[in-house]
Design a protein around this motif. Sequence first.
Motif, PDB file in Angstrom:
ATOM      1  N   ALA A 194      33.928 -40.636  22.237  1.00  0.00           N
ATOM      2  CA  ALA A 194      34.893 -39.328  22.360  1.00  0.00           C
ATOM      3  C   ALA A 194      34.901 -39.082  23.688  1.00  0.00           C
ATOM      4  O   ALA A 194      36.264 -38.830  24.108  1.00  0.00           O
ATOM      5  CB  ALA A 194      34.128 -38.311  21.660  1.00  0.00           C
ATOM      6  N   ILE A 195      34.190 -39.369  24.619  1.00  0.00           N
ATOM      7  CA  ILE A 195      34.356 -38.932  26.070  1.00  0.00           C
ATOM      8  C   ILE A 195      35.543 -39.985  26.677  1.00  0.00           C
ATOM      9  O   ILE A 195      36.554 -39.602  27.412  1.00  0.00           O
ATOM     10  CB  ILE A 195      33.109 -39.222  27.241  1.00  0.00           C
ATOM     11  N   ASP A 196      35.371 -41.417  26.136  1.00  0.00           N
ATOM     12  CA  ASP A 196      36.476 -42.404  26.639  1.00  0.00           C
ATOM     13  C   ASP A 196      37.615 -41.994  26.030  1.00  0.00           C
ATOM     14  O   ASP A 196      38.762 -42.424  26.719  1.00  0.00           O
ATOM     15  CB  ASP A 196      36.037 -43.535  26.283  1.00  0.00           C
ATOM     16  N   MET A 197      37.964 -41.275  24.855  1.00  0.00           N
ATOM     17  CA  MET A 197      39.068 -40.874  24.496  1.00  0.00           C
ATOM     18  C   MET A 197      39.761 -39.581  25.043  1.00  0.00           C
ATOM     19  O   MET A 197      40.780 -39.047  24.657  1.00  0.00           O
ATOM     20  CB  MET A 197      39.031 -40.605  22.960  1.00  0.00           C
ATOM     21  N   GLY A 198      38.971 -38.929  26.116  1.00  0.00           N
ATOM     22  CA  GLY A 198      39.481 -37.945  26.623  1.00  0.00           C
ATOM     23  C   GLY A 198      38.926 -36.595  26.318  1.00  0.00           C
ATOM     24  O   GLY A 198      39.556 -35.511  26.654  1.00  0.00           O
ATOM     25  N   LEU A 199      37.929 -36.332  25.219  1.00  0.00           N
ATOM     26  CA  LEU A 199      37.322 -35.306  24.898  1.00  0.00           C
ATOM     27  C   LEU A 199      36.068 -34.845  25.740  1.00  0.00           C
ATOM     28  O   LEU A 199      35.482 -35.677  26.399  1.00  0.00           O
ATOM     29  CB  LEU A 199      36.602 -35.613  23.444  1.00  0.00           C
ATOM     30  N   HIS A 200      35.934 -33.630  25.612  1.00  0.00           N
ATOM     31  CA  HIS A 200      34.717 -33.075  26.056  1.00  0.00           C
ATOM     32  C   HIS A 200      33.801 -32.718  25.209  1.00  0.00           C
ATOM     33  O   HIS A 200      34.222 -32.724  24.009  1.00  0.00           O
ATOM     34  CB  HIS A 200      34.777 -31.931  26.996  1.00  0.00           C
ATOM     35  N   LEU A 201      32.474 -32.454  25.318  1.00  0.00           N
ATOM     36  CA  LEU A 201      31.512 -32.238  24.215  1.00  0.00           C
ATOM     37  C   LEU A 201      31.196 -30.539  24.496  1.00  0.00           C
ATOM     38  O   LEU A 201      30.645 -30.380  25.265  1.00  0.00           O
ATOM     39  CB  LEU A 201      30.285 -33.049  24.467  1.00  0.00           C
ATOM     40  N   GLY A 202      31.261 -29.888  23.229  1.00  0.00           N
ATOM     41  CA  GLY A 202      30.840 -28.618  23.413  1.00  0.00           C
ATOM     42  C   GLY A 202      29.282 -28.457  22.771  1.00  0.00           C
ATOM     43  O   GLY A 202      28.993 -28.788  21.724  1.00  0.00           O
ATOM     44  N   ILE A 203      28.406 -27.800  23.765  1.00  0.00           N
ATOM     45  CA  ILE A 203      26.932 -27.879  23.397  1.00  0.00           C
ATOM     46  C   ILE A 203      26.644 -26.423  23.144  1.00  0.00           C
ATOM     47  O   ILE A 203      26.814 -25.690  23.729  1.00  0.00           O
ATOM     48  CB  ILE A 203      26.229 -28.212  24.699  1.00  0.00           C
ATOM     49  N   GLY A 204      25.995 -26.343  22.004  1.00  0.00           N
ATOM     50  CA  GLY A 204      25.692 -24.994  21.393  1.00  0.00           C
ATOM     51  C   GLY A 204      24.390 -25.055  20.812  1.00  0.00           C
ATOM     52  O   GLY A 204      23.535 -25.858  21.656  1.00  0.00           O
ATOM     53  N   GLY A 205      24.027 -24.316  20.122  1.00  0.00           N
ATOM     54  CA  GLY A 205      22.610 -23.863  19.671  1.00  0.00           C
ATOM     55  C   GLY A 205      22.108 -25.064  19.205  1.00  0.00           C
ATOM     56  O   GLY A 205      20.588 -25.040  19.113  1.00  0.00           O
ATOM     57  N   VAL A 206      22.502 -25.997  18.565  1.00  0.00           N
ATOM     58  CA  VAL A 206      21.976 -27.025  17.802  1.00  0.00           C
ATOM     59  C   VAL A 206      21.164 -28.006  18.714  1.00  0.00           C
ATOM     60  O   VAL A 206      20.175 -28.636  18.467  1.00  0.00           O
ATOM     61  CB  VAL A 206      22.884 -27.917  17.053  1.00  0.00           C
ATOM     62  N   VAL A 207      21.575 -27.879  19.892  1.00  0.00           N
ATOM     63  CA  VAL A 207      20.772 -28.714  21.014  1.00  0.00           C
ATOM     64  C   VAL A 207      19.347 -28.094  21.304  1.00  0.00           C
ATOM     65  O   VAL A 207      18.460 -29.014  21.812  1.00  0.00           O
ATOM     66  CB  VAL A 207      21.446 -28.617  22.440  1.00  0.00           C
ATOM     67  N   THR A 208      19.158 -26.943  20.894  1.00  0.00           N
ATOM     68  CA  THR A 208      17.812 -26.176  21.045  1.00  0.00           C
ATOM     69  C   THR A 208      16.880 -26.395  19.890  1.00  0.00           C
ATOM     70  O   THR A 208      15.693 -26.029  19.810  1.00  0.00           O
ATOM     71  CB  THR A 208      17.935 -24.906  21.236  1.00  0.00           C
ATOM     72  N   PHE A 209      17.711 -27.123  18.779  1.00  0.00           N
ATOM     73  CA  PHE A 209      16.825 -27.135  17.369  1.00  0.00           C
ATOM     74  C   PHE A 209      15.759 -28.135  17.735  1.00  0.00           C
ATOM     75  O   PHE A 209      15.891 -29.196  18.181  1.00  0.00           O
ATOM     76  CB  PHE A 209      17.533 -27.616  16.130  1.00  0.00           C
ATOM     77  N   LYS A 210      14.438 -27.935  17.330  1.00  0.00           N
ATOM     78  CA  LYS A 210      13.164 -28.518  17.588  1.00  0.00           C
ATOM     79  C   LYS A 210      13.334 -30.092  17.066  1.00  0.00           C
ATOM     80  O   LYS A 210      12.863 -31.199  17.881  1.00  0.00           O
ATOM     81  CB  LYS A 210      11.834 -28.073  16.963  1.00  0.00           C
ATOM     82  N   ASN A 211      13.857 -30.170  15.842  1.00  0.00           N
ATOM     83  CA  ASN A 211      13.772 -31.414  15.335  1.00  0.00           C
ATOM     84  C   ASN A 211      15.080 -32.069  14.828  1.00  0.00           C
ATOM     85  O   ASN A 211      15.366 -33.107  14.250  1.00  0.00           O
ATOM     86  CB  ASN A 211      12.967 -31.460  13.898  1.00  0.00           C
TER      87      ASN A 211
END
Length: 254
Positions: free
Chosen positions: A164-181
Amino acid sequence: MIDTHSHIYLKDFDEDREEVYKRAVEAGIKTILMPAIDFGSLKQMDSLSFEGIEFHKMAGLHPCDVEELEDGFENRLLELCSDDEIIGVGETGLDYYWSKDHITEQKLSLHAHCRVAKKVNKPIILHNRESTDDLLHIIEQEQDGTLEGIWHCFNGTVEEGKRAIDMGLHLGIGGVVTFKNGGVDKTVAELPLEKMVLETDAPYLSPTPKRGKRNEPAFMKFTAEKLADIFEISLKEVVDQTSQTAKTLFKLDQ
């Protein structure tokens, strides 16, 4: 901090919107970007204001709202997104989780949003649920060197993130990054922070320790703190980097 993806205009906040704004300011949120769900979202957005917060609008049609594209849909989208007050195109994308009845229409809509985003030179906001291969394939088809945007609520693999980054996209980082598992934290650790922006998706996807409750912009601090832990840097560095990335992508300094 800049919340790059908040549906703060929805009725979920009607009863205590002022208090939500106050908590956002106290948490350090100064800018809230609002992707549309449908064309009616813009009227809801227009009524929002609060001292200390900048609100910015986007225009688009959420894939879960795509059933049949009306004649003139793309021209109407282009007209809306050409307005100087509109800073992004979306949210659009693909969603195969809720229904697979309108996949063809979703793809046509996504292509239309991509064409409009290139014409108006504004970033596209991509919703993706159980549709990664098709989504990235369409972006690959549409990419002419000018298409930029955000993979909203990123939860892909390291390889998908890099693609995705190589295609010119950025990554939206939200609450799921905090989920334990969830494992998203381990994936994010392998990807460049400078290609990430912070978001809430309020009122959805509250981060730990607010999981299960209505999400709101103030809760984004928990996501920022998680990124600081992941990259072993200060909270200020996370905020400075993600805010500058968002400002550049959405041309907020111009």
